[in-house]
Design a protein around this motif. Structure first.
Motif, PDB file in Angstrom:
ATOM      1  N   PRO A 126      -1.379  -7.072  -3.925  1.00 50.70           N
ATOM      2  CA  PRO A 126      -2.797  -7.361  -4.132  1.00 50.70           C
ATOM      3  C   PRO A 126      -2.964  -8.831  -4.511  1.00 50.70           C
ATOM      4  O   PRO A 126      -2.086  -9.427  -5.152  1.00 50.70           O
ATOM      5  CB  PRO A 126      -3.176  -6.434  -5.291  1.00 50.70           C
ATOM      6  CG  PRO A 126      -2.190  -5.309  -5.216  1.00 50.70           C
ATOM      7  CD  PRO A 126      -0.904  -5.947  -4.760  1.00 50.70           C
ATOM      8  N   THR A 182       0.809  -1.225   0.000  1.00 48.24           N
ATOM      9  CA  THR A 182       0.000   0.000   0.000  1.00 48.24           C
ATOM     10  C   THR A 182       0.839   1.270   0.000  1.00 48.24           C
ATOM     11  O   THR A 182       0.328   2.342  -0.318  1.00 48.24           O
ATOM     12  CB  THR A 182      -0.958   0.023   1.205  1.00 48.24           C
ATOM     13  OG1 THR A 182      -0.217  -0.092   2.425  1.00 48.24           O
ATOM     14  CG2 THR A 182      -1.960  -1.112   1.117  1.00 48.24           C
ATOM     15  N   ASP A 186       0.508   2.950  -3.232  1.00 51.77           N
ATOM     16  CA  ASP A 186      -0.835   3.323  -3.688  1.00 51.77           C
ATOM     17  C   ASP A 186      -0.841   4.483  -4.690  1.00 51.77           C
ATOM     18  O   ASP A 186      -1.654   4.478  -5.628  1.00 51.77           O
ATOM     19  CB  ASP A 186      -1.723   3.663  -2.496  1.00 51.77           C
ATOM     20  CG  ASP A 186      -2.338   2.413  -1.861  1.00 51.77           C
ATOM     21  OD1 ASP A 186      -2.162   1.319  -2.436  1.00 51.77           O
ATOM     22  OD2 ASP A 186      -2.981   2.532  -0.803  1.00 51.77           O
TER      23      ASP A 186
END
Length: 308
Positions: free
Chosen positions: A152, A111, A114
């Motif tokens: 992911p 993350t 991101d």
């Protein structure tokens, strides 16, 4: 969930390295050995540029945004504290659509990337669990190296395949556990080196001419016992409940090093608690040990035995 765009690629990936330090240059070389084309790398320092020339000879030196724009897979190998700003900057400056972007930080999961994800990149966290010296043997050590992998879900097969191609073993770490994972590794590897160096220095003060020669077999056996047996591999005065011996250790350490004394106290307390919890140490033994370890600091004396 909306599918992430994936750029059409040939079987071989064009690989770029942003931060060609000890880690990035080795992983780039490992991907090259696996058949990929390392085509671009960024490096600011003279040492980084020397590594690019030596380990990534087919790579041209370029600015980070250009590396991202021109490659199918980009390794971000920069210090932990620099990674968030780098990801944000590249998201603004580089065409990252469909590019696999993998960082090598232990602290972060995917993350942290991101901003690049929102720019169309495919984020991966591939952390090699190894210390890198900058020497040639770093590449061969990847053959026995685990990688902490976070991504992911749909990118997990790609992340794990890349690790296998580099010769490593992928170990899945959930995003929310990355901090604990990294703390465990840093505590073991970094503090181990500090403890060994401290022990060698104390042995030198005790008159041992070659501390490393003395410590090698002992520490090798201790490490093997710890990895195979866990707490059951403990030995020494704490697990035997020898409170008197521990008290003498505190006296000796107080005479030479406040830092060594504090470290011994903390680690001996942890050892006692683990030994008690595992049944290796009886409650009355643990009570006597902790009374010594939590007691007042021994009086500091100089080497002639006189109070300072």
């Amino acid at each position: 969930m909306e599918e992430l765009p994936v750029r059409e690629r040939p079987a071989r990936l064009r690989v770029g390295v942003v931060g060609a330090g000890r880690v990035g240059s080795v992983l780039g070389a490992a991907l090259s050995r696996a058949g990929h084309d390392v085509t671009a790398a960024s490096g600011v320092s003279d040492a980084s540029r020397r590594r690019i020339a030596a380990r990534l000879p087919g790579a041209r030196v370029a600015e980070p945004p250009q590396v991202v724009a021109d490659c199918d897979l980009v390794l971000l190998s920069v210090p932990d504290d620099a990674l968030p700003a780098l990801a944000a900057g590249l998201a603004e400056l580089a065409d990252a659509e469909g590019t696999l972007v993998a960082h090598t930080s232990g602290r972060y999961g995917h993350t942290v990337l991101d901003p690049l994800l929102r720019a169309g990149a495919l984020p991966l966290a591939l952390h090699p669990v190894m210390t890198f010296t900058g020497r040639d043997e770093d590449l061969s050590r990847l053959a026995s190296c685990s990688f902490g992998v976070t991504s992911p879900d749909r990118l997990r097969p790609i992340a794990e395949a890349l690790v296998v191609e580099m010769g490593g073993e992928p170990v899945w770490i959930p995003e929310e556990r990355r901090g604990l994972y990294h703390a465990a590794l840093a505590g073991a590897a970094n503090h181990l080196v500090t403890l060994v160096a401290e022990s060698a220095q104390l042995l030198g003060a005790a008159g041992v001419e070659h501390p490393g020669r003395m410590l090698g077999p002992l520490l090798g056996a201790a490490l093997d016992n710890g990895l195979r047996l866990g707490t059951a591999g403990l030995s020494g005065p704490v697990v035997r409940g020898d409170a008197g011996t521990v008290a003498r250790h505190l006296e000796e350490l107080a005479a030479v090093s406040d830092e060594a004394l504090a470290a011994y106290r903390s680690l001996a307390r942890l050892t006692a608690v683990r030994a008690l919890d595992s049944g290796l140490l009886k409650p009355d033994q643990a009570e006597a040990l902790l009374a010594v370890l939590n007691g007042p600091a021994p009086g500091r004396e100089d080497r002639r035995g006189q109070p300072e």
